[in-house]
Scaffold this active site. Structure first.
Site, PDB file in Angstrom:
ATOM      1  N   ASP A 102       0.722  -1.235   0.016  1.00  0.00           N
ATOM      2  CA  ASP A 102       0.056  -0.085  -0.025  1.00  0.00           C
ATOM      3  C   ASP A 102       0.958   1.356  -0.064  1.00  0.00           C
ATOM      4  O   ASP A 102       0.581   2.009   0.755  1.00  0.00           O
ATOM      5  CB  ASP A 102      -1.010  -0.009   1.032  1.00  0.00           C
ATOM      6  CG  ASP A 102      -2.199  -0.538   0.714  1.00  0.00           C
ATOM      7  OD1 ASP A 102      -2.495  -0.623  -0.277  1.00  0.00           O
ATOM      8  OD2 ASP A 102      -2.857  -1.307   1.673  1.00  0.00           O
ATOM      9  N   LYS A 109      12.304   1.266 -12.745  1.00  0.00           N
ATOM     10  CA  LYS A 109      13.627   1.141 -12.274  1.00  0.00           C
ATOM     11  C   LYS A 109      14.420   1.586 -13.322  1.00  0.00           C
ATOM     12  O   LYS A 109      14.289   1.581 -14.472  1.00  0.00           O
ATOM     13  CB  LYS A 109      13.763  -0.522 -12.279  1.00  0.00           C
ATOM     14  CG  LYS A 109      14.835  -1.227 -11.685  1.00  0.00           C
ATOM     15  CD  LYS A 109      14.619  -0.976 -10.182  1.00  0.00           C
ATOM     16  CE  LYS A 109      15.384  -1.937  -8.944  1.00  0.00           C
ATOM     17  NZ  LYS A 109      14.954  -1.954  -7.872  1.00  0.00           N
ATOM     18  N   SER A 366      11.333   5.153   1.548  1.00  0.00           N
ATOM     19  CA  SER A 366      11.126   5.918   0.591  1.00  0.00           C
ATOM     20  C   SER A 366      10.051   6.744   0.434  1.00  0.00           C
ATOM     21  O   SER A 366      10.065   7.906   0.224  1.00  0.00           O
ATOM     22  CB  SER A 366      11.521   5.442  -1.039  1.00  0.00           C
ATOM     23  OG  SER A 366      12.963   4.983  -0.979  1.00  0.00           O
TER      24      SER A 366
HETATM   25  N1  GLU Z   1      15.728   0.073  -4.952  1.00  0.00           N
HETATM   26  C1  GLU Z   1      14.757  -0.325  -4.003  1.00  0.00           C
HETATM   27  C2  GLU Z   1      13.922  -1.644  -4.344  1.00  0.00           C
HETATM   28  O1  GLU Z   1      14.185  -2.421  -5.134  1.00  0.00           O
HETATM   29  C3  GLU Z   1      14.099   0.732  -3.349  1.00  0.00           C
HETATM   30  C4  GLU Z   1      13.404   1.313  -4.325  1.00  0.00           C
HETATM   31  C5  GLU Z   1      12.819   2.737  -3.724  1.00  0.00           C
HETATM   32  O2  GLU Z   1      13.151   3.221  -2.491  1.00  0.00           O
HETATM   33  O3  GLU Z   1      12.104   3.538  -4.626  1.00  0.00           O
HETATM   34  O4  GLU Z   1      13.035  -1.711  -3.672  1.00  0.00           O
END
Ligand code: GLU
Length: 474
Positions: A102, A109, A366
């Protein structure tokens, strides 16, 4: 470490095959399933950078998987072999991950084909800034549209460079700080982001061990204390997960696998001590408190309770899956178990807590950072002292009525929640709730054969509902 991948489908295909199994348990309107599976768009860019007087050219990608929610979210990976298939697979996993926990983002990516260890800091800054600028130019970075974060080979330093590049070009965007997450705290980051994925893995495991029925399914009993754990990859995710499991939960880390070999010690490895050794010796080879194993991949097959792959995709594949002896696999990395290996492990009765759920702690925090940036205020700043004062009055009232308040309770009540407390509490809640939904789906439906299928089915269902409720434009 060597991996022997035989007869495997690509990472992207592996994710799609899983999603198709999940879709088979749902009743989606025709055409929608295909749309959900597919990547919306992908941008490939080659750009030159002058490094020490010589022109070098770099290739990178940013894939967007689900624009049903904006901004789309996901890390940027710096790795020599990164490619479009991988970036697309990871973007798809981001969509499912966000839906599952959620977090109101779509999935994206990025990847840059580079070995960051071959460049000094100054060159890396130039390359990162140029890549960020190229992405920005095509709307692949922006607080409302697409918000990158760290991934393999990148961290707070690179995120600060990306934020600074964005700000330099968009000074009039008051929300410029929210264009990227995982920044250093001094640059608009949030406390607890660096440890977030690893801590999320631990919160997920703790929740699993709160359900005796599930623990029994994995042929174990009790809690995390004393459980034998193997961790593959002591990067940001593996390091924090292993350290917290050892120090806070009393688990025994019996083996650690790194790119230059592995360490095995059935009595338990002190993670901080090993990490310190690695820093001073540029690797774990020669670490005195354990047995050094040159081909660390053999340690994936060692007897243990919990195996935590926390590095690359595809490390558990059709070649080695039948020899894995772990009772539970906790996927801290993205895609560590291939589609083929998943079937073998399921048949053997190995329980897998899937990546799309278990490593969602990073993107969850994040999200908290993004909210902090948009609200332009540190979490807890307004209410901390107010709460402390109110609790002090409460203690006074209780004591005035003749009931004593214990020293421990007094201490905890008089400590208002700071940013790190709120971040950890929000992360804990997120991980607990999502696991409860996954296990509920798993136990209640005959056609859901694993946590992975349950997790994917919940994610796809949420995305499908979202798309249907919005309607299709035009
Ligand atoms: N790279 C991390 C992941 O694969 C974090 C992605 C983010 O915080 O946006 O979930």
């Amino acid at each position: 470490m060597t991996t022997h991948v035989t007869n495997e489908v690509s990472f992207r295909k592996s994710v799609n095959l899983t999603v198709e199994m999940a879709i088979a348990t749902l009743d989606l309107p025709e055409g929608l399933a295909y749309y959900i599976e597919s990547v919306d768009n992908v941008y490939q860019i080659r750009f030159p950078v002058k490094i020490k007087g010589k022109i070098e050219s770099f290739i990178g990608w940013r894939a967007v998987h689900g624009e049903h929610k904006l901004p789309v979210k996901g890390g940027i990976r710096f790795a020599p072999n990164v490619n479009q298939d991988e970036v697309e697979a990871l973007a798809a996993l981001m969509s499912y991950k966000c839906a599952l926990v959620d977090v109101p983002f779509g999935g994206s990516k990025g990847g840059l084909a580079i070995d960051p260890r071959r460049y000094d800091e100054e060159s890396l800054e130039k390359i990162t800034r140029r890549f960020a600028f190229e992405l920005m130019r095509k709307d692949y970075i922006g607080p409302a549209t697409n918000v990158p974060a760290p991934d393999m080979g990148t961290g707070p330093r690179e995120m600060a460079w990306i934020a600074s590049t964005y700000k330099a070009h968009k000074m009039d965007d008051i929300d410029h700080m929210a264009c990227v997450t995982g920044k250093p705290v001094s640059q608009g980051g949030i406390r607890g982001r660096v440890e977030a994925t690893g801590r999320g893995v631990v919160f997920g495991l703790r929740e699993f061990f709160r359900h005796p029925e599930d623990v029994k399914m994995a042929k174990m009993e009790g809690g995390l204390e004393g459980k034998k754990v193997i961790v593959q990859g002591l990067g940001n995710v593996g390091y924090h997960a292993a350290k917290i499991l050892e120090e806070e939960d009393g688990a025994k880390i019996i083996a650690v696998l790194e790119y230059d070999g592995g360490i095995l010690n059935p009595d338990g490895i002190e993670i901080e001590d090993l990490a310190e050794y690695r820093k001073n010796n540029k690797g774990i080879k020669g670490y005195p408190k354990g047995t050094y194993v040159e081909d660390s991949s053999t340690l994936l097959e060692e007897e243990c309770d919990i195996l935590i792959p926390a590095a690359l995709e595809g490390v558990i594949n059709q070649e080695n899956a039948s020899r894995v002896k772990a009772k539970l696999i906790a996927e801290a990395a993205n895609g560590p178990v291939t589609f083929g290996a998943d079937a073998i492990l399921n048949q053997k009765g190995v329980v897998i807590i899937p990546d799309a759920y278990l490593n969602a702690g990073g993107v969850t925090v994040s999200y908290f950072e993004w909210i902090k940036n948009l609200s332009h205020i540190r979490l807890g700043r307004m209410q901390r002292r107010y709460e402390e004062r109110q609790n002090a009055e409460l203690i006074q009232a209780i004591e005035a009525s003749g009931t004593a308040v214990s020293e421990n309770l007094r201490k905890s009540l008089l400590q208002g929640a700071d940013e790190i407390d709120l971040v950890r509490s929000g992360l804990d809640d997120t991980m607990r709730m999502a696991f409860q939904f996954i296990r509920e789906r798993y136990w209640s439906r005959d056609n859901v054969s694993s946590y992975r299928i349950a997790a994917m089915a919940i994610a796809v269902e949420k995305i499908a509902n979202n798309v249907m409720e919005q309607g299709v434009y035009p």
